[in-house]
Design a protein around this motif. Structure first.
Motif, PDB file in Angstrom:
ATOM      1  N   CYS A  32       0.843  -1.185   0.000  1.00  0.00           N
ATOM      2  CA  CYS A  32       0.000   0.000   0.000  1.00  0.00           C
ATOM      3  C   CYS A  32       0.883   1.241   0.000  1.00  0.00           C
ATOM      4  O   CYS A  32       1.870   1.306   0.732  1.00  0.00           O
ATOM      5  N   VAL A  33       0.554   2.235  -0.829  1.00  0.00           N
ATOM      6  CA  VAL A  33       1.282   3.495  -0.872  1.00  0.00           C
ATOM      7  C   VAL A  33       0.266   4.628  -0.762  1.00  0.00           C
ATOM      8  O   VAL A  33      -0.630   4.749  -1.593  1.00  0.00           O
ATOM      9  N   LEU A  34       0.409   5.462   0.284  1.00  0.00           N
ATOM     10  CA  LEU A  34      -0.550   6.522   0.557  1.00  0.00           C
ATOM     11  C   LEU A  34       0.134   7.888   0.612  1.00  0.00           C
ATOM     12  O   LEU A  34       1.315   7.995   0.913  1.00  0.00           O
ATOM     13  N   ASP A  35      -0.643   8.910   0.354  1.00  0.00           N
ATOM     14  CA  ASP A  35      -0.239  10.309   0.465  1.00  0.00           C
ATOM     15  C   ASP A  35      -0.979  10.874   1.680  1.00  0.00           C
ATOM     16  O   ASP A  35      -2.214  10.931   1.677  1.00  0.00           O
ATOM     17  N   CYS A  36      -0.231  11.282   2.714  1.00  0.00           N
ATOM     18  CA  CYS A  36      -0.867  11.621   3.991  1.00  0.00           C
ATOM     19  C   CYS A  36      -0.296  12.883   4.623  1.00  0.00           C
ATOM     20  O   CYS A  36       0.767  13.372   4.241  1.00  0.00           O
ATOM     21  N   PHE A  37      -1.028  13.396   5.616  1.00  0.00           N
ATOM     22  CA  PHE A  37      -0.528  14.403   6.552  1.00  0.00           C
ATOM     23  C   PHE A  37      -0.409  13.726   7.913  1.00  0.00           C
ATOM     24  O   PHE A  37      -1.340  13.028   8.337  1.00  0.00           O
ATOM     25  N   TYR A  38       0.709  13.952   8.602  1.00  0.00           N
ATOM     26  CA  TYR A  38       0.910  13.321   9.905  1.00  0.00           C
ATOM     27  C   TYR A  38       1.005  14.361  11.002  1.00  0.00           C
ATOM     28  O   TYR A  38       1.826  15.283  10.940  1.00  0.00           O
ATOM     29  N   ASP A  39       0.152  14.203  12.027  1.00  0.00           N
ATOM     30  CA  ASP A  39       0.200  15.060  13.208  1.00  0.00           C
ATOM     31  C   ASP A  39       0.819  14.265  14.348  1.00  0.00           C
ATOM     32  O   ASP A  39       0.226  13.306  14.848  1.00  0.00           O
ATOM     33  N   LYS A  40       2.028  14.651  14.729  1.00  0.00           N
ATOM     34  CA  LYS A  40       2.782  13.900  15.731  1.00  0.00           C
ATOM     35  C   LYS A  40       2.106  13.923  17.096  1.00  0.00           C
ATOM     36  O   LYS A  40       2.077  12.917  17.807  1.00  0.00           O
ATOM     37  N   GLU A  41       1.553  15.073  17.469  1.00  0.00           N
ATOM     38  CA  GLU A  41       0.973  15.217  18.808  1.00  0.00           C
ATOM     39  C   GLU A  41      -0.173  14.240  19.036  1.00  0.00           C
ATOM     40  O   GLU A  41      -0.286  13.625  20.096  1.00  0.00           O
ATOM     41  N   SER A  42      -1.037  14.089  18.054  1.00  0.00           N
ATOM     42  CA  SER A  42      -2.164  13.157  18.191  1.00  0.00           C
ATOM     43  C   SER A  42      -1.862  11.779  17.612  1.00  0.00           C
ATOM     44  O   SER A  42      -2.699  10.881  17.677  1.00  0.00           O
ATOM     45  N   ASN A  43      -0.657  11.642  17.007  1.00  0.00           N
ATOM     46  CA  ASN A  43      -0.256  10.390  16.372  1.00  0.00           C
ATOM     47  C   ASN A  43      -1.301   9.924  15.352  1.00  0.00           C
ATOM     48  O   ASN A  43      -1.712   8.771  15.327  1.00  0.00           O
ATOM     49  N   THR A  44      -1.703  10.884  14.520  1.00  0.00           N
ATOM     50  CA  THR A  44      -2.755  10.615  13.537  1.00  0.00           C
ATOM     51  C   THR A  44      -2.251  10.873  12.128  1.00  0.00           C
ATOM     52  O   THR A  44      -1.612  11.890  11.862  1.00  0.00           O
ATOM     53  N   MET A  45      -2.561   9.951  11.237  1.00  0.00           N
ATOM     54  CA  MET A  45      -2.233  10.074   9.827  1.00  0.00           C
ATOM     55  C   MET A  45      -3.525  10.416   9.076  1.00  0.00           C
ATOM     56  O   MET A  45      -4.473   9.615   9.041  1.00  0.00           O
ATOM     57  N   TYR A  46      -3.576  11.621   8.494  1.00  0.00           N
ATOM     58  CA  TYR A  46      -4.738  12.039   7.722  1.00  0.00           C
ATOM     59  C   TYR A  46      -4.490  11.694   6.257  1.00  0.00           C
ATOM     60  O   TYR A  46      -3.610  12.257   5.614  1.00  0.00           O
TER      61      TYR A  46
END
Length: 367
Positions: free
Chosen positions: A168-182
């Motif tokens: 799988c290859v995705l294009d994402c935004f990562y927020d380190k504080e919430s540990n969330t990959m958008y």
């Protein structure tokens, strides 16, 4: 293993970028000289026609991906990651970046498209780091726009942990504080290369397949990052008024903060590099570019710079500031290389991360 490599190779070969002439032009050049190079509208039409008439004539911007995949050691956990920036910094030599120039990047949206309500989507973007996420061979690795390795972990994406198969290859935004990959976009999924699919199809595939994997929505032994899908909303007047009437725009996504807005053409393939089929606006530019008939909440306008007059002036000053910062970064890196050759690699990593974060912070073209 061989089958997975062939699948990724097909995905790679299906990437296309704008011509080299466009790569040599800054956004400021395109903005100020639109009459010479053609308006965004004209370039979009030409690009869409190219997609239809010659779908197999692709510019391979991801060739390095297959080389890394074949070197299985790159996808094996290690205490120390091989990290070679594409700029001169202490302790490193200048080397090509395997994962650089892979993500699809936007241009400033400087004019409202004629088919805006029928063929465009809007995606609100969080203030977070843009990452290329590659799940393969039991591990998930994340790389920045510049090809720099950020971190690796187990995820419940296909091929993302030892108990999962596929890729799988995705294009994402990562927020380190919430540990969330958008998740913004999709390049490959198991046996399906997606780069030759239109935006509408890629979004449909993500919605149907990612939503089926409940394990990516929570932290576990086999999923160390939370994944959430960014919405792609059709750009009708009703939808835009509804979006801008509330703040933040996506209550269910727990945004760290809203950075700006991406606009995707419905028929755009996934291009490596900058393309006029993806546009970028800060919220306070919406009425100026898209029209005064869109009601924008005052909370979106609160982020307007004090010296902001109009988009033309803003882009001009913005580009000049970016050039100055870039020159300073290059000069500082060269001096450090000459004077501090014996520094530890970990210190160099910190310098590169700091420089990269600064460029990411001030440059919306990372979107």
């Amino acid at each position: 293993m061989e089958g997975d490599i062939e699948v990724l190779e097909k995905a790679i070969q299906n990437l296309e970028a704008i011509g080299e002439k466009d790569d040599d032009l800054s956004h400021q050049d395109l903005y100020k000289n639109w009459g010479k190079y053609g308006s965004q509208e004209e370039r979009r039409k030409e690009l869409l026609e190219t997609q239809k008439s010659n779908r197999q004539n692709k510019v391979d911007k991801l060739r390095g991906l297959i080389n890394v995949v074949k070197q299985e050691k790159t996808f094996k956990p290690s205490n120390k990651v091989s990290y070679r920036p594409n700029i001169y910094v202490a302790g490193f030599h200048k080397t090509p970046q395997t994962y650089s120039n892979v993500l699809m990047l936007s241009e400033w949206l400087i004019e409202k498209p004629s088919d805006f309500e029928t063929n465009w989507y809007i995606a609100p973007c969080p203030k977070a780091m843009r990452l290329l996420v590659i799940a393969f061979h039991g591990n998930t690795k994340c790389f920045t726009k510049y090809g720099h390795f950020k971190f690796e972990c187990c995820t419940s994406l296909p091929g993302g942990n030892p108990k999962s198969s596929g890729n799988c290859v995705l294009d994402c935004f990562y927020d380190k504080e919430s540990n969330t990959m958008y998740v913004l976009d999709l390049l490959a999924w198991n046996n399906q290369p997606m780069t030759d699919g239109e935006t509408e199809f890629r979004q449909f595939w993500m919605q149907t397949h990612l939503n089926d994997i409940s394990a990516i929505k929570k932290i576990s032994n086999f999923n160390k990052v939370i994944f959430k899908l960014l919405p792609m909303i059709p750009c009708t007047k009703e939808n835009l008024n509804n979006l801008f009437s509330k703040f933040p725009p996506c209550d269910d996504l727990d945004f760290p903060a809203l950075d700006g807005l991406l606009f995707y053409h419905r028929q755009a393939h996934y291009f490596a590099g900058q393309t006029p089929l993806v546009g970028w606006l800060f919220p306070y530019m919406v009425n100026e570019v898209l029209g005064q008939d869109i009601t924008v909440s005052s909370e979106y306008l609160a982020g307007t710079p004090e010296d902001y007059t109009n988009q033309t002036d803003f882009i001009s000053r913005f580009e000049e500031k970016l050039k100055q910062r870039s020159r300073r970064s290059i000069n500082n890196s060269s001096m450090e290389t000459e004077n501090v050759e014996s520094e530890e690699n970990t210190e160099s990593d910190k310098k590169v991360d700091s420089m990269e974060s600064e460029v990411t912070r001030i440059d919306p073209r990372n979107k």
